[in-house]
Design a protein around this motif. Structure first.
Motif, PDB file in Angstrom:
ATOM      1  N   ARG A   1       8.011  24.145 -11.014  1.00  0.00           N
ATOM      2  CA  ARG A   1       8.533  25.288 -10.276  1.00  0.00           C
ATOM      3  C   ARG A   1       9.223  26.200 -11.289  1.00  0.00           C
ATOM      4  N   GLN A   2       9.549  27.385 -10.888  1.00  0.00           N
ATOM      5  CA  GLN A   2      10.033  28.376 -11.847  1.00  0.00           C
ATOM      6  C   GLN A   2      11.346  27.977 -12.512  1.00  0.00           C
ATOM      7  N   ASN A   3      12.162  27.210 -11.823  1.00  0.00           N
ATOM      8  CA  ASN A   3      13.447  26.822 -12.412  1.00  0.00           C
ATOM      9  C   ASN A   3      13.570  25.316 -12.597  1.00  0.00           C
ATOM     10  N   GLY A   4      12.450  24.637 -12.780  1.00  0.00           N
ATOM     11  CA  GLY A   4      12.517  23.205 -13.025  1.00  0.00           C
ATOM     12  C   GLY A   4      11.201  22.514 -12.726  1.00  0.00           C
ATOM     13  N   CYS A   5      11.263  21.181 -12.622  1.00  0.00           N
ATOM     14  CA  CYS A   5      10.077  20.374 -12.350  1.00  0.00           C
ATOM     15  C   CYS A   5      10.513  19.200 -11.472  1.00  0.00           C
ATOM     16  N   THR A   6      10.003  19.133 -10.230  1.00  0.00           N
ATOM     17  CA  THR A   6      10.396  18.102  -9.271  1.00  0.00           C
ATOM     18  C   THR A   6       9.591  16.831  -9.511  1.00  0.00           C
ATOM     19  N   GLN A   7      10.289  15.745  -9.799  1.00  0.00           N
ATOM     20  CA  GLN A   7       9.618  14.469 -10.069  1.00  0.00           C
ATOM     21  C   GLN A   7       9.065  13.877  -8.771  1.00  0.00           C
ATOM     22  N   LEU A   8       7.782  13.508  -8.782  1.00  0.00           N
ATOM     23  CA  LEU A   8       7.121  12.951  -7.599  1.00  0.00           C
ATOM     24  C   LEU A   8       7.025  11.440  -7.657  1.00  0.00           C
ATOM     25  N   ILE A   9       6.706  10.885  -8.809  1.00  0.00           N
ATOM     26  CA  ILE A   9       6.558   9.438  -8.972  1.00  0.00           C
ATOM     27  C   ILE A   9       6.790   9.099 -10.432  1.00  0.00           C
ATOM     28  N   ASN A  10       7.333   7.896 -10.686  1.00  0.00           N
ATOM     29  CA  ASN A  10       7.505   7.444 -12.063  1.00  0.00           C
ATOM     30  C   ASN A  10       7.093   5.985 -12.192  1.00  0.00           C
ATOM     31  N   SER A  11       7.073   5.506 -13.429  1.00  0.00           N
ATOM     32  CA  SER A  11       6.600   4.152 -13.709  1.00  0.00           C
ATOM     33  C   SER A  11       7.573   3.081 -13.237  1.00  0.00           C
TER      34      SER A  11
ATOM     35  N   LYS B   1       1.535   2.919 -28.911  1.00  0.00           N
ATOM     36  CA  LYS B   1       2.348   2.247 -29.928  1.00  0.00           C
ATOM     37  C   LYS B   1       3.789   2.757 -29.927  1.00  0.00           C
ATOM     38  N   GLY B   2       4.030   3.839 -29.219  1.00  0.00           N
ATOM     39  CA  GLY B   2       5.373   4.401 -29.185  1.00  0.00           C
ATOM     40  C   GLY B   2       6.291   3.631 -28.260  1.00  0.00           C
ATOM     41  N   ASN B   3       7.569   3.883 -28.404  1.00  0.00           N
ATOM     42  CA  ASN B   3       8.575   3.208 -27.576  1.00  0.00           C
ATOM     43  C   ASN B   3       8.729   3.979 -26.259  1.00  0.00           C
ATOM     44  N   ILE B   4       7.712   3.845 -25.393  1.00  0.00           N
ATOM     45  CA  ILE B   4       7.702   4.571 -24.127  1.00  0.00           C
ATOM     46  C   ILE B   4       8.205   3.652 -23.017  1.00  0.00           C
TER      47      ILE B   4
ATOM     48  N   SER C   1      -8.523  14.193  -1.962  1.00  0.00           N
ATOM     49  CA  SER C   1      -7.669  13.616  -2.996  1.00  0.00           C
ATOM     50  C   SER C   1      -8.088  14.142  -4.362  1.00  0.00           C
ATOM     51  N   VAL C   2      -7.180  14.025  -5.331  1.00  0.00           N
ATOM     52  CA  VAL C   2      -7.458  14.340  -6.731  1.00  0.00           C
ATOM     53  C   VAL C   2      -6.774  13.294  -7.593  1.00  0.00           C
ATOM     54  N   SER C   3      -7.253  13.140  -8.815  1.00  0.00           N
ATOM     55  CA  SER C   3      -6.630  12.230  -9.777  1.00  0.00           C
ATOM     56  C   SER C   3      -6.375  12.986 -11.074  1.00  0.00           C
ATOM     57  N   VAL C   4      -5.222  12.739 -11.662  1.00  0.00           N
ATOM     58  CA  VAL C   4      -4.820  13.389 -12.912  1.00  0.00           C
ATOM     59  C   VAL C   4      -4.602  12.299 -13.953  1.00  0.00           C
ATOM     60  N   GLU C   5      -5.276  12.421 -15.091  1.00  0.00           N
ATOM     61  CA  GLU C   5      -5.129  11.451 -16.176  1.00  0.00           C
ATOM     62  C   GLU C   5      -4.183  12.004 -17.228  1.00  0.00           C
ATOM     63  N   CYS C   6      -3.215  11.181 -17.590  1.00  0.00           N
ATOM     64  CA  CYS C   6      -2.197  11.571 -18.562  1.00  0.00           C
ATOM     65  C   CYS C   6      -2.268  10.606 -19.749  1.00  0.00           C
ATOM     66  N   TYR C   7      -1.979  11.121 -20.951  1.00  0.00           N
ATOM     67  CA  TYR C   7      -2.118  10.324 -22.166  1.00  0.00           C
ATOM     68  C   TYR C   7      -0.787  10.251 -22.918  1.00  0.00           C
ATOM     69  N   TYR C   8      -0.593   9.121 -23.602  1.00  0.00           N
ATOM     70  CA  TYR C   8       0.609   8.912 -24.410  1.00  0.00           C
ATOM     71  C   TYR C   8       0.259   7.959 -25.544  1.00  0.00           C
TER      72      TYR C   8
ATOM     73  N   ASN D   1      -2.453   2.277 -17.806  1.00  0.00           N
ATOM     74  CA  ASN D   1      -3.423   1.584 -18.639  1.00  0.00           C
ATOM     75  C   ASN D   1      -2.948   1.653 -20.084  1.00  0.00           C
ATOM     76  N   PRO D   2      -2.020   0.762 -20.460  1.00  0.00           N
ATOM     77  CA  PRO D   2      -1.446   0.839 -21.804  1.00  0.00           C
ATOM     78  C   PRO D   2      -2.434   0.532 -22.915  1.00  0.00           C
ATOM     79  N   GLU D   3      -3.566  -0.086 -22.608  1.00  0.00           N
ATOM     80  CA  GLU D   3      -4.537  -0.420 -23.638  1.00  0.00           C
ATOM     81  C   GLU D   3      -5.100   0.828 -24.319  1.00  0.00           C
ATOM     82  N   ASN D   4      -5.355   1.860 -23.531  1.00  0.00           N
ATOM     83  CA  ASN D   4      -5.854   3.100 -24.134  1.00  0.00           C
ATOM     84  C   ASN D   4      -4.829   4.225 -24.083  1.00  0.00           C
ATOM     85  N   GLY D   5      -3.580   3.891 -23.773  1.00  0.00           N
ATOM     86  CA  GLY D   5      -2.515   4.888 -23.780  1.00  0.00           C
ATOM     87  C   GLY D   5      -2.689   5.969 -22.746  1.00  0.00           C
ATOM     88  N   SER D   6      -2.924   5.566 -21.494  1.00  0.00           N
ATOM     89  CA  SER D   6      -3.095   6.558 -20.442  1.00  0.00           C
ATOM     90  C   SER D   6      -2.534   6.023 -19.133  1.00  0.00           C
TER      91      SER D   6
END
Length: 620
Positions: A284-294, A272-275, A262-269, A311-316
């Motif tokens: 992929r070369q002609n797009g990006c296939t969505q795997l999972i969303n919130s 305070k923004g309206n996310i 397994s691997v884990s990827v941490e993403c940041y945002y 983890n909205p407390e630290n924006g990740s």
């Protein structure tokens, strides 16, 4: 000697300061043009260090002697520019803007956009005022820190809705394609650039991530073909090195995993923004296939393999992918729906090795049975927190450790043998699904192992509607059992067992009943035919030519009719007494043995033979 050492240290400090300034330079347009009596906006980009974010920003006009301040972030405005000049700082983005309205001819000149005092950090801008009706479009500036990302929007109108869209980088002689809608991607930008269409025809977005200093330069986004047809828009991208990270978040340009690991990827945002939407997609070369969303949407082929922890407390938010396969290698993008949000990409490489968490990956268990699932971990995870969780498309919340929880599951950890166990007192059909064993350290999710639990003998609902007249009681009893199961009074295992027993009993009794009825019918038919045939036996069945006149002649010649004879008393077997015939009054009719039609026919035939012999003897 001391003087020489002092001079050397001073020179070293100056060189070091020069290096810091060079790596922390500001950026803005070299020239801006506005219409007479119109307005102009200048964007000034600066490194978003802690010092720079709180330092003074200013806009000044150069002369032969000095640079006179027009407006500053401390609230100062020159008398000639009152009501005409404003300055706005965006410290989180390393940007401040200067707007000058009511442009005059004497506003033409050279200016500085800077930070601090005494020209510590600045760049020069030339302002021009035009009397024409159209202002030439200037290059759009992007000031991005190293390993950061940029979003570029290009709109060329509906007339270019079906035309080729592209991004290219300018050189002295040509514009080299970076990416286009035909699927072409420059090898040096593979996995780092993405082109997406917008809703409006002719409009599209370009995302670039993991930007490096060498990515700085002049770019063109366009519709059609560069140099022959279509339109272009000029882009100036400047990538700078940031001495200090403003938020402490470290990007992951590369992660490595092993097969079945397994691997884990941490993403940041920006918390305070309206996310409203966060997701991970595979490039992929002609797009990006969505795997999972919130929202909990998961690609079917990734069910049980991927989960998102927000983890909205630290924006990740962290995305964990396990059961790794060879085809999982590639580039993954962290995305949000915020306009100012950065997009980041991570490359996943599959390397040789074995997963650190090990155990049985699949269980097939009969409903009602106890079960223990184990997960062994190495010594390096000894101090990590460990957990078992049941996978859902929205999360994988850890189950309670060392105590009974609402689901009847117990999580225990044997540190001596380094085994984390998940114990079921009695599995039920609702326990079927994916379970994850994992580790966590200092708030970061680490390695995981997935296990699938399949329950055999689970209660199955009938697909056919029951007959309303004949199966009312059965349907009612099933409804009652379902209500009991929902209330926790009766377990699904017991209900399923009762239904199975009923089905087995019916499957045995029904064939027996049918067989019994069939045998009874055959027996009745044979019985009926037997009595019917016995009554219809005739003299002719003995193959003689006897007629009724023969019986009359026999009567005339003295043959006695046994049917009319008085019944005789028969002695017991073994006695030599002859048959004795008695007549008396009152006549007692002893019990006689009833003869059948066949027996009477035999007697008649015997009488006929005797009479025939007697007649023959007389005639002779």
């Amino acid at each position: 000697m001391t003087l020489l050492l002092f001079i050397f240290l001073l020179a070293f400090v100056q060189v070091g300061s020069a290096d810091v300034l060079a790596s922390s330079s500001m950026l803005g347009p070299r020239q801006v043009t506005g219409l007479l009596h119109g307005s102009v906006t200048v964007k000034c980009f600066y490194p978003a260090t802690r010092v720079n974010r709180h330092d003074r920003k200013y806009w000044c006009k150069q002369s032969t002697r000095q640079c006179s301040t027009i407006v500053s972030s401390n609230g100062y405005i020159s008398r000639d520019y009152e009501g005409r000049a404003t300055i706005t700082d965006f410290p989180d983005y390393g940007l401040f803007t200067v707007e000058i309205s009511g442009l005059r001819r004497n506003d033409i000149g050279s200016y500085k956009c800077g930070i601090g005092i005494n020209d510590k950090l600045f760049f020069k801008v030339k302002l021009d005022v035009s009397q024409d009706s159209v202002v030439p479009e200037e290059a759009q500036l992007f000031y991005i820190k190293q390993q950061g990302a940029v979003t570029i929007t290009c709109d060329f109108g509906s007339q270019y809705g079906t035309a080729r869209k592209y991004l290219c980088r300018m050189t002295e002689t040509q514009c080299i394609t970076v990416i286009d809608t035909l699927g072409n991607v420059n090898s040096s930008y593979k996995g780092r650039v993405l082109l997406n269409y917008n809703e409006a025809p002719g409009s599209f977005n370009i995302f670039m991530t993991q930007l490096k200093r060498r990515d700085s330069g002049l770019y063109l986004c366009g519709a059609g073909r560069y140099g022959t047809s279509g339109e272009t828009k000029e882009l100036n991208i400047h990538v700078y090195e940031e001495p200090l990270l403003s938020n402490g978040n470290i990007e992951q340009p590369l992660v490595k995993g092993v097969l079945d690991g397994s691997v884990s990827v941490e993403c940041y945002y920006d918390p305070k923004g309206n996310i409203t939407l966060k997701y991970l997609c595979k490039w992929r070369q002609n797009g990006c296939t969505q795997l999972i969303n919130s929202y909990g949407d998961v690609l079917d082929s990734y069910e049980g393999r991927i989960v998102m922890h927000d983890n909205p407390e630290n924006g990740s938010f962290t995305v964990i992918l396990n059961q790794l396969q060879e085809n999982d290698a590639g580039y993954y993008w962290c995305m949000t729906d915020g306009e100012q949000e950065k997009k980041s990409s991570t490359e996943l490489k599959i390397i040789a090795g074995q997963p650190n968490l090990r155990g049985v990956n699949e269980f097939n268990v009969v409903a009602g049975s106890p079960l223990t699932m184990t997960c062994s971990y190495p010594c390096k995870y000894y101090s990590y927190s460990k957990y078992w969780c049941k996978w859902k498309n929205t999360a994988c919340d850890p189950l309670i450790s060392h105590e009974q929880n609402q689901t009847g599951l117990v999580v225990t950890c044997d540190q001596d043998s380094r085994i984390l166990s998940l114990n079921f007192d009695q599995v039920t059909p609702t326990d079927q699904g994916w379970y994850w064993c994992g580790v966590k350290h200092e708030g970061h999710y680490g390695e995981t192992m997935a296990v699938y639990l399949r329950i055999q003998g689970a209660f199955q609902r009938s697909e056919d509607a029951p007959n309303a007249e004949s199966n009312n009681d059965v349907a009612l009893s099933k409804t009652e059992r379902k209500s009991k199961i929902a209330a926790g009074v009766e377990s699904p295992v017991e209900s399923s067992a009762e239904d199975n027993n009923s089905k087995v009993l019916l499957s045995v009794l029904i064939p027996l009943a049918v067989m019994f009825l069939l045998l009874a019918a055959i027996f009745a038919f044979v019985k009926f035919r037997f009595f019917k045939n016995s009554d219809r036996v005739s003299v002719a069945s003995y193959r003689t030519n006897i007629s009724m006149t023969d019986f009359e002649n026999a009567s005339q010649y003295g043959a006695k009719n046994n049917a009319c004879m008085e019944e005789s008393h028969e002695t017991q077997l073994g006695e030599m007494n002859e048959y004795a015939i008695t007549s008396g009054s009152p006549k007692q009719e002893p019990k006689t043995t009833k003869r059948g039609s066949k027996e009477e026919a035999e007697m008649a035939y015997s009488t006929f033979l005797l009479n025939s012999e007697s007649i023959s003897a007389t005639n002779s």
